[in-house]
Design an enzyme around this catalytic site. Structure first.
Site, mmCIF file in Angstrom:
data_model
loop_
_atom_site.group_PDB
_atom_site.id
_atom_site.type_symbol
_atom_site.label_atom_id
_atom_site.label_comp_id
_atom_site.label_asym_id
_atom_site.label_seq_id
_atom_site.Cartn_x
_atom_site.Cartn_y
_atom_site.Cartn_z
ATOM 1 N N LYS A 262 0.847 -1.197 0.000
ATOM 2 C CA LYS A 262 0.000 0.000 0.000
ATOM 3 C C LYS A 262 0.883 1.249 0.000
ATOM 4 O O LYS A 262 2.004 1.209 0.502
ATOM 5 C CB LYS A 262 -0.862 0.038 1.267
ATOM 6 C CG LYS A 262 -1.969 -0.979 1.328
ATOM 7 C CD LYS A 262 -2.742 -0.850 2.644
ATOM 8 C CE LYS A 262 -3.861 -1.866 2.741
ATOM 9 N NZ LYS A 262 -4.921 -1.677 1.740
ATOM 10 N N ARG A 336 -10.161 -11.600 1.887
ATOM 11 C CA ARG A 336 -10.980 -12.678 1.310
ATOM 12 C C ARG A 336 -10.256 -14.018 1.367
ATOM 13 O O ARG A 336 -10.868 -15.064 1.492
ATOM 14 C CB ARG A 336 -11.396 -12.295 -0.115
ATOM 15 C CG ARG A 336 -10.247 -12.041 -1.048
ATOM 16 C CD ARG A 336 -10.653 -11.259 -2.297
ATOM 17 N NE ARG A 336 -10.712 -9.813 -2.054
ATOM 18 C CZ ARG A 336 -11.017 -8.920 -2.983
ATOM 19 N NH1 ARG A 336 -11.314 -9.302 -4.215
ATOM 20 N NH2 ARG A 336 -11.059 -7.641 -2.691
HETATM 21 N N1 BES Z 1 -7.948 -3.844 4.368
HETATM 22 C C1 BES Z 1 -8.137 -3.452 3.027
HETATM 23 C C2 BES Z 1 -9.450 -2.701 2.784
HETATM 24 C C3 BES Z 1 -9.575 -1.358 3.431
HETATM 25 C C4 BES Z 1 -9.290 -0.224 2.727
HETATM 26 C C5 BES Z 1 -10.045 -1.254 4.721
HETATM 27 C C6 BES Z 1 -9.445 1.015 3.303
HETATM 28 C C7 BES Z 1 -10.191 -0.012 5.296
HETATM 29 C C8 BES Z 1 -9.914 1.120 4.596
HETATM 30 C C9 BES Z 1 -8.146 -4.663 2.105
HETATM 31 O O1 BES Z 1 -7.365 -5.732 2.520
HETATM 32 C C10 BES Z 1 -7.644 -4.195 0.785
HETATM 33 O O2 BES Z 1 -6.524 -3.764 0.750
HETATM 34 N N2 BES Z 1 -8.459 -4.273 -0.246
HETATM 35 C C11 BES Z 1 -8.068 -3.819 -1.529
HETATM 36 C C12 BES Z 1 -8.611 -4.768 -2.554
HETATM 37 C C13 BES Z 1 -8.069 -4.560 -3.921
HETATM 38 C C14 BES Z 1 -6.601 -4.924 -3.972
HETATM 39 C C15 BES Z 1 -8.830 -5.424 -4.878
HETATM 40 C C16 BES Z 1 -8.672 -2.416 -1.736
HETATM 41 O O3 BES Z 1 -9.772 -2.167 -1.260
HETATM 42 O O4 BES Z 1 -7.982 -1.594 -2.310
HETATM 43 ZN ZN ZN Z 2 -5.350 -5.555 1.937
#
Ligand code: BES
Ligand code: ZN
Ligand code: ZN
Length: 480
Positions: A262, A336
């Site tokens: 991230k 997931r």
């Molecule tokens: N933990 C994150 C989702 C999240 C984002 C929670 C912002 C709280 C605030 C999750 O594991 C994630 O990173 N999801 C990705 C999925 C994508 C790679 C398809 C996302 O939402 O960007």
């Molecule tokens: Zn994630």
């Protein structure tokens, strides 16, 4: 903070403040201090929502202060506003150094209302300051909240639910260095021991033997070993139903994204990526005390998502507990991957109705903002039950669609599924992925990425974890 019922006439109650809720334009009755009439006549206090006025040494009362708290128009005032107003009053008076409050609940004496007041006060009392060392701040806290004119039943329910939500919030607020997967498991076990629940923590070896390749894959990049936390409640009397509820909560103690790392801006917030798991643990704490008639099992897959030298690579293919293979195209879509093995395992434990809560996608924040939880299901009837529990608890949800066509983006050239679809409709494709593992079982998925964390403090609640889903989970079990 102690919560008690106040007995005897209001004017004789001793406290730093007596709190009276006033509807807009309606002067409180039964308090003889003439200044109250003046405040109303001069429109210095009108009872607007959240308006608070403090009168010192009120005539005819033993309490040191009389606090008038506005509810706004009576017709618009509901349990959500009542809970929040109790929190606002508590935070306001705590900030002024008061120690003891009496809430005059005579006009709000129904069990649900008393529970809302007590909950609001307990939620308002929470501060995310465990790791601050300045003792000055810690001197400001309310010792006793008394409820005048309510029932013990309502008070107890409010206290149990308020404490359960705060227990979840404490866990969510712990930073990743202090709350590792094993620490989360230890906290769950401690709660279970305290409240008489069974707790089983599956370690890496047991998960390996069972074949939880998807969950274990995510854990590979971290030096912290994973855990699958299982907490079980069984009613004392053999239930007349075959139903068995599973509460499944995402427990990523920190989400760096892994190799699909991230951006660093805002990454510190990813300590709350276990808020679903914390909600399941908090709910079990309340369930142990309120004793619903249905068996409930909480499952919390706990991992840390890190880009270590053994981390998942994009393109890696994992074999899940269910046997399906998954191509990992993005290691940041890890929630997931851990949830599917917990969903499969919940069915092996005999669970018949599955509900999961997960900070699953950033896309749900884009879709619904910070107000509503995104809800998904393979069974409209089960979702209707969940939503009716949520509505009764003022936890707002919004259903999103799950047409079969949304699944197309999850087709992989090399495995049964891939873990991401197109960017568009990201929350839906994430839910479609989970659905593949629920089989025929009624299942509801709650995406709480937008609702589990408060970025700016509210008058009734500190910045940080909200404890969302605890109330819905508990009500769902109690209403079964
Ligand atoms: N933990 C994150 C989702 C999240 C984002 C929670 C912002 C709280 C605030 C999750 O594991 C994630 O990173 N999801 C990705 C999925 C994508 C790679 C398809 C996302 O939402 O960007
Ligand atoms: Zn994630
Ligand atoms: Zn995550």
């Amino acid at each position: 903070m102690e919560i008690t019922l106040a007995n005897g006439p209001l004017d004789l109650l001793e406290a730093d403040a007596l709190v009276t809720l006033c509807a807009e334009g309606v002067a409180p009755v039964g308090i003889s201090d003439p200044r109250i009439t003046e405040l109303f006549e001069w429109e210095e206090f009108t009872g607007k929502a959240e308006e608070i006025t403090i009168l010192h040494a009120p005539a005819g009362l033993k309490a040191k202060r009389l606090v008038l708290a506005g509810t706004g128009p009576a017709a618009k005032f509901n349990s959500l506003a009542l809970r929040n107003l109790a929190g606002t009053v508590l935070r306001n008076l705590k900030g002024k150094g008061l120690r003891s409050l009496v809430f005059d609940a005579a006009a709000f004496a129904a069990d649900d209302s008393v529970a809302a007041i007590v909950e609001g006060a307990i939620l308002g009392d929470f501060e995310p300051d465990r790791l601050k060392t300045d003792p000055k701040k810690h001197n400001k806290h309310i010792d006793v909240v008394s409820i005048a004119g309510g029932s013990q039943l309502g008070l107890d329910r409010g206290r149990i639910l308020g404490e359960a939500q705060n227990a979840a919030r404490v866990l969510v607020n712990e930073p990743g260095n202090l709350l590792t997967p094993l620490k989360l498991a230890a906290a769950a076990r401690e709660m279970a021991d305290q409240y008489g629940l069974k707790c089983d923590v599956l370690d890496q070896d047991r998960m390996q033997q069972l074949g939880m390749g998807s969950l274990l894959g995510v854990a590979m990049g971290s030096a912290q070993p994973p855990a699958l936390i299982v907490i079980q409640y069984h009613p004392a009397h053999e239930p007349d139903t075959q139903d068995h509820l599973a509460l499944i909560g995402k427990g990523v103690t920190f989400d760096t994204g892994g190799i699909s790392i991230k951006p660093s801006d805002g990454m510190e917030k990813m300590k709350y990526d276990m808020a679903g798991g914390a909600a399941a643990i908090g709910a079990m704490q309340a369930i142990a005390q309120l004793k619903p008639a249905i068996p409930v099992t909480a499952l919390i897959p706990a991992v840390e998502n890190m880009p270590g030298d053994r981390a998942l690579r994009p393109g890696d293919i994992l074999t899940s507990l269910d046997g399906k293979t998954v191509e990992v195209l993005n290691t940041d879509a890890e929630g997931r991957l851990i949830l599917i093995d917990a969903i499969t395992y919940s069915q092996r434990l005999g669970c018949t109705h599955l509900i999961d809560a997960a900070t699953l996608t950033g896309a749900i924040v884009v879709a619904l903002g910070h107000l509503r939880i995104g809800a998904f299901t393979n069974n409209e009837e089960f979702l209707a039950r969940v939503i009716s529990s949520a509505t009764a608890e003022d936890e707002r949800m919004w259903q999103l669609p799950m047409d079969e066509e949304y699944k197309e983006g999850l087709k992989s050239a090399f495995a049964d599924l891939q873990n991401i679809g197109t960017r568009a409709g990201g929350s839906i494709t994430a839910a479609m992925f989970l659905k593949e593992f629920a089989g025929e079982k009624p299942w509801v998925h709650l995406d709480i990425a937008g609702t589990a964390w408060l970025d700016e403090k509210k008058p009734y609640m500190a910045k940080g974890p909200t404890g969302v889903c605890v109330r819905t989970f508990v009500r769902l079990a109690m209403n079964w």
